[in-house]
Write a protein that holds these residues in place. Sequence first.
Motif, PDB file in Angstrom:
ATOM      1  N   TYR A   1       0.939  -1.303  -0.106  1.00  0.00           N
ATOM      2  CA  TYR A   1      -0.231  -0.059   0.012  1.00  0.00           C
ATOM      3  C   TYR A   1       0.974   1.251   0.029  1.00  0.00           C
ATOM      4  O   TYR A   1       2.033   1.286   0.925  1.00  0.00           O
ATOM      5  CB  TYR A   1      -0.841  -0.010   1.202  1.00  0.00           C
ATOM      6  CG  TYR A   1      -1.771  -1.120   1.525  1.00  0.00           C
ATOM      7  CD1 TYR A   1      -2.678  -1.439   0.342  1.00  0.00           C
ATOM      8  CD2 TYR A   1      -2.010  -1.770   2.608  1.00  0.00           C
ATOM      9  CE1 TYR A   1      -3.496  -2.497   0.713  1.00  0.00           C
ATOM     10  CE2 TYR A   1      -2.727  -2.888   2.823  1.00  0.00           C
ATOM     11  CZ  TYR A   1      -3.566  -3.217   1.817  1.00  0.00           C
ATOM     12  OH  TYR A   1      -4.351  -4.300   1.908  1.00  0.00           O
ATOM     13  N   VAL A   2       0.518   2.028  -0.677  1.00  0.00           N
ATOM     14  CA  VAL A   2       1.361   3.418  -0.892  1.00  0.00           C
ATOM     15  C   VAL A   2       0.388   4.700  -1.004  1.00  0.00           C
ATOM     16  O   VAL A   2      -0.393   4.791  -1.651  1.00  0.00           O
ATOM     17  CB  VAL A   2       2.153   3.456  -2.308  1.00  0.00           C
ATOM     18  CG1 VAL A   2       2.873   4.834  -2.403  1.00  0.00           C
ATOM     19  CG2 VAL A   2       3.073   2.260  -2.579  1.00  0.00           C
ATOM     20  N   ILE A   3       0.812   5.438   0.218  1.00  0.00           N
ATOM     21  CA  ILE A   3      -0.043   6.764   0.417  1.00  0.00           C
ATOM     22  C   ILE A   3       1.116   7.895   0.266  1.00  0.00           C
ATOM     23  O   ILE A   3       2.160   7.779   1.178  1.00  0.00           O
ATOM     24  CB  ILE A   3      -0.516   7.038   1.835  1.00  0.00           C
ATOM     25  CG1 ILE A   3      -1.546   5.471   2.019  1.00  0.00           C
ATOM     26  CG2 ILE A   3      -1.144   8.147   1.891  1.00  0.00           C
ATOM     27  CD1 ILE A   3      -2.665   5.726   1.017  1.00  0.00           C
ATOM     28  N   PRO A   4       0.989   8.582  -0.725  1.00  0.00           N
ATOM     29  CA  PRO A   4       2.306   9.651  -1.084  1.00  0.00           C
ATOM     30  C   PRO A   4       2.577  10.471   0.247  1.00  0.00           C
ATOM     31  O   PRO A   4       3.998  10.554   0.370  1.00  0.00           O
ATOM     32  CB  PRO A   4       1.499  10.443  -2.243  1.00  0.00           C
ATOM     33  CG  PRO A   4       0.607   9.739  -2.915  1.00  0.00           C
ATOM     34  CD  PRO A   4       0.176   8.701  -1.978  1.00  0.00           C
ATOM     35  N   SER A   5       1.762  11.015   0.870  1.00  0.00           N
ATOM     36  CA  SER A   5       2.069  11.672   2.122  1.00  0.00           C
ATOM     37  C   SER A   5       2.458  10.852   3.349  1.00  0.00           C
ATOM     38  O   SER A   5       3.181  11.586   4.188  1.00  0.00           O
ATOM     39  CB  SER A   5       0.827  12.637   2.536  1.00  0.00           C
ATOM     40  OG  SER A   5      -0.050  11.592   2.936  1.00  0.00           O
ATOM     41  N   VAL A   6       2.607   9.618   3.231  1.00  0.00           N
ATOM     42  CA  VAL A   6       3.063   8.986   4.348  1.00  0.00           C
ATOM     43  C   VAL A   6       3.997   7.888   3.999  1.00  0.00           C
ATOM     44  O   VAL A   6       5.340   8.107   4.916  1.00  0.00           O
ATOM     45  CB  VAL A   6       1.926   7.992   4.869  1.00  0.00           C
ATOM     46  CG1 VAL A   6       2.158   7.015   5.987  1.00  0.00           C
ATOM     47  CG2 VAL A   6       0.572   8.749   5.333  1.00  0.00           C
ATOM     48  N   ASN A   7       4.167   7.092   2.882  1.00  0.00           N
ATOM     49  CA  ASN A   7       5.315   6.171   3.092  1.00  0.00           C
ATOM     50  C   ASN A   7       5.693   6.077   1.407  1.00  0.00           C
ATOM     51  O   ASN A   7       6.244   4.808   1.033  1.00  0.00           O
ATOM     52  CB  ASN A   7       4.661   4.906   3.319  1.00  0.00           C
ATOM     53  CG  ASN A   7       3.780   4.294   2.545  1.00  0.00           C
ATOM     54  OD1 ASN A   7       2.846   4.902   1.783  1.00  0.00           O
ATOM     55  ND2 ASN A   7       3.337   3.016   2.839  1.00  0.00           N
ATOM     56  N   MET A   8       5.528   7.156   0.648  1.00  0.00           N
ATOM     57  CA  MET A   8       5.907   7.062  -0.808  1.00  0.00           C
ATOM     58  C   MET A   8       7.437   6.325  -1.149  1.00  0.00           C
ATOM     59  O   MET A   8       7.456   5.522  -1.804  1.00  0.00           O
ATOM     60  CB  MET A   8       5.396   8.119  -1.444  1.00  0.00           C
ATOM     61  CG  MET A   8       5.990   8.213  -3.106  1.00  0.00           C
ATOM     62  SD  MET A   8       5.446   9.577  -3.943  1.00  0.00           S
ATOM     63  CE  MET A   8       6.103  10.928  -2.904  1.00  0.00           C
TER      64      MET A   8
ATOM     65  N   VAL B   1      -5.126   9.278   9.691  1.00  0.00           N
ATOM     66  CA  VAL B   1      -4.806   8.074  10.830  1.00  0.00           C
ATOM     67  C   VAL B   1      -3.462   8.008  11.295  1.00  0.00           C
ATOM     68  O   VAL B   1      -3.255   7.902  12.626  1.00  0.00           O
ATOM     69  CB  VAL B   1      -5.461   6.897  10.524  1.00  0.00           C
ATOM     70  CG1 VAL B   1      -4.983   5.660  11.460  1.00  0.00           C
ATOM     71  CG2 VAL B   1      -6.938   6.703  10.169  1.00  0.00           C
ATOM     72  N   TYR B   2      -2.720   8.234   9.969  1.00  0.00           N
ATOM     73  CA  TYR B   2      -1.211   8.332  10.576  1.00  0.00           C
ATOM     74  C   TYR B   2      -0.799   9.429  11.430  1.00  0.00           C
ATOM     75  O   TYR B   2      -0.048   9.373  12.142  1.00  0.00           O
ATOM     76  CB  TYR B   2      -0.441   8.202   9.236  1.00  0.00           C
ATOM     77  CG  TYR B   2       1.121   8.109   9.369  1.00  0.00           C
ATOM     78  CD1 TYR B   2       1.866   7.164   9.537  1.00  0.00           C
ATOM     79  CD2 TYR B   2       1.696   9.339   9.072  1.00  0.00           C
ATOM     80  CE1 TYR B   2       3.140   6.991   9.759  1.00  0.00           C
ATOM     81  CE2 TYR B   2       3.126   9.547   9.249  1.00  0.00           C
ATOM     82  CZ  TYR B   2       3.887   8.439   9.447  1.00  0.00           C
ATOM     83  OH  TYR B   2       5.163   8.625   9.681  1.00  0.00           O
ATOM     84  N   ALA B   3      -1.340  10.603  10.954  1.00  0.00           N
ATOM     85  CA  ALA B   3      -1.040  12.001  11.553  1.00  0.00           C
ATOM     86  C   ALA B   3      -1.256  11.760  13.325  1.00  0.00           C
ATOM     87  O   ALA B   3      -0.698  12.241  14.084  1.00  0.00           O
ATOM     88  CB  ALA B   3      -1.819  13.087  10.913  1.00  0.00           C
ATOM     89  N   ILE B   4      -2.475  11.021  13.347  1.00  0.00           N
ATOM     90  CA  ILE B   4      -2.891  11.053  14.763  1.00  0.00           C
ATOM     91  C   ILE B   4      -1.799  10.001  15.432  1.00  0.00           C
ATOM     92  O   ILE B   4      -1.356  10.365  16.737  1.00  0.00           O
ATOM     93  CB  ILE B   4      -4.251  10.329  14.791  1.00  0.00           C
ATOM     94  CG1 ILE B   4      -5.417  11.566  14.422  1.00  0.00           C
ATOM     95  CG2 ILE B   4      -4.637   9.677  16.384  1.00  0.00           C
ATOM     96  CD1 ILE B   4      -6.836  10.770  14.228  1.00  0.00           C
ATOM     97  N   LYS B   5      -1.580   8.837  14.786  1.00  0.00           N
ATOM     98  CA  LYS B   5      -0.669   7.802  15.464  1.00  0.00           C
ATOM     99  C   LYS B   5       0.614   8.769  15.628  1.00  0.00           C
ATOM    100  O   LYS B   5       1.133   8.114  16.940  1.00  0.00           O
ATOM    101  CB  LYS B   5      -0.502   6.600  14.221  1.00  0.00           C
ATOM    102  CG  LYS B   5       0.752   5.500  14.651  1.00  0.00           C
ATOM    103  CD  LYS B   5       0.146   4.839  15.863  1.00  0.00           C
ATOM    104  CE  LYS B   5       1.200   3.709  16.202  1.00  0.00           C
ATOM    105  NZ  LYS B   5       2.576   4.238  16.625  1.00  0.00           N
ATOM    106  N   ARG B   6       1.232   9.217  14.921  1.00  0.00           N
ATOM    107  CA  ARG B   6       2.531   9.746  15.132  1.00  0.00           C
ATOM    108  C   ARG B   6       2.627  10.890  16.276  1.00  0.00           C
ATOM    109  O   ARG B   6       3.610  11.078  16.787  1.00  0.00           O
ATOM    110  CB  ARG B   6       3.185  10.372  13.718  1.00  0.00           C
ATOM    111  CG  ARG B   6       2.455  11.961  13.580  1.00  0.00           C
ATOM    112  CD  ARG B   6       2.962  12.165  12.130  1.00  0.00           C
ATOM    113  NE  ARG B   6       2.148  13.434  11.543  1.00  0.00           N
ATOM    114  CZ  ARG B   6       2.519  14.201  10.423  1.00  0.00           C
ATOM    115  NH1 ARG B   6       3.392  13.703   9.553  1.00  0.00           N
ATOM    116  NH2 ARG B   6       2.026  15.404  10.191  1.00  0.00           N
ATOM    117  N   ALA B   7       1.291  11.230  16.663  1.00  0.00           N
ATOM    118  CA  ALA B   7       1.395  12.565  17.673  1.00  0.00           C
ATOM    119  C   ALA B   7       0.759  11.607  19.020  1.00  0.00           C
ATOM    120  O   ALA B   7       0.680  12.212  20.057  1.00  0.00           O
ATOM    121  CB  ALA B   7       0.413  13.466  17.344  1.00  0.00           C
ATOM    122  N   THR B   8       0.877  10.041  18.747  1.00  0.00           N
ATOM    123  CA  THR B   8       0.408   9.499  20.230  1.00  0.00           C
ATOM    124  C   THR B   8       1.359   8.501  20.712  1.00  0.00           C
ATOM    125  O   THR B   8       2.120   8.338  19.629  1.00  0.00           O
ATOM    126  CB  THR B   8      -0.951   9.024  20.115  1.00  0.00           C
ATOM    127  OG1 THR B   8      -1.133   8.192  19.089  1.00  0.00           O
ATOM    128  CG2 THR B   8      -2.068  10.206  19.807  1.00  0.00           C
TER     129      THR B   8
END
Length: 312
Positions: A107-114, A137-144
Amino acid sequence: MKAKVAIIGSGNIGTDLMIKIQRTSDILEMGAMVGIDPESDGLSRAARLGVATTYEGIEGLLKLPCYKDIKVVFDATSAQTHERHDKVLRADGKQVIDLTPAALGPYVIPSVNMDEHLAEKNMNMVTCGGQATIPIVYAIKRATERLLYGEIVASISSKSAGPGTRANIDEFTETTRAGIESVGGAERGKAIIVLNPAEPPLIMRDTVFALSQGGDQDAIRDSIHKMVETVQEYVPGYRLKQEVQFEVIGDNNPVNIPDIGLASGLKTSVFLEVEGAAHYLPAYAGNLDIMTSAALKVAERWVETKMKQMVS
């Protein structure tokens, strides 16, 4: 010199992607448009633009003289069909970018893991709902400290859902859920899609619900806003519909998460809107725009990386 690409699937997504490449890319060049309906609008438009076309599917693509020069192939057909296409294209050394929910590649999301998967021969663009919500979802994960649960609801206009989208509804929910977990970082995920028949058609709306532990509200809010700005670099119509909302779930009133059990923490609710660039379909079709914009971004980065490797 631009890299030649081919698109398999002359429906809504394939046609929008073709027009994006023609109008906006300084790196990619249309080599071929492939379909199975000789009367499709996508094939007709491609022919008017001087792009090689075939209505014989992947077999027709293999016969085209330009096939040998194609570097990247976008597959905008269906999950089932993509499995057959992938075997042929990989054997011929083509870089495959999959816009179906087949998920044969990562799975590739440009703003997360491209940049993590540019060496893969097949990169999967998840789903329109995944492209819109997994960054949040990733933005929440990286802040928690811990993201126990992520749930997304993608609402799109019924008019923007073509035969391919409708045929892939089951795959949409499963692929998006898997992306919420593997890319977004949620321990458990859930995805729901709604085809809204309202008239006039509504712009794509997405809702993200998350339950996390650790991290404060200001840090989560800031991370979400930064992520929205990152996505807007390739999808200008991506925006928050209203401010991020929070609710403390106390130990005295925990929620039950499947396979995890009763849990407390901070519930974050994010409401998004995705307006399309209207390159092919109307602006309400943000679900198509975010998929084609993401695929274009990934293909351009892949070509840029390969060119740098050749120079060095």
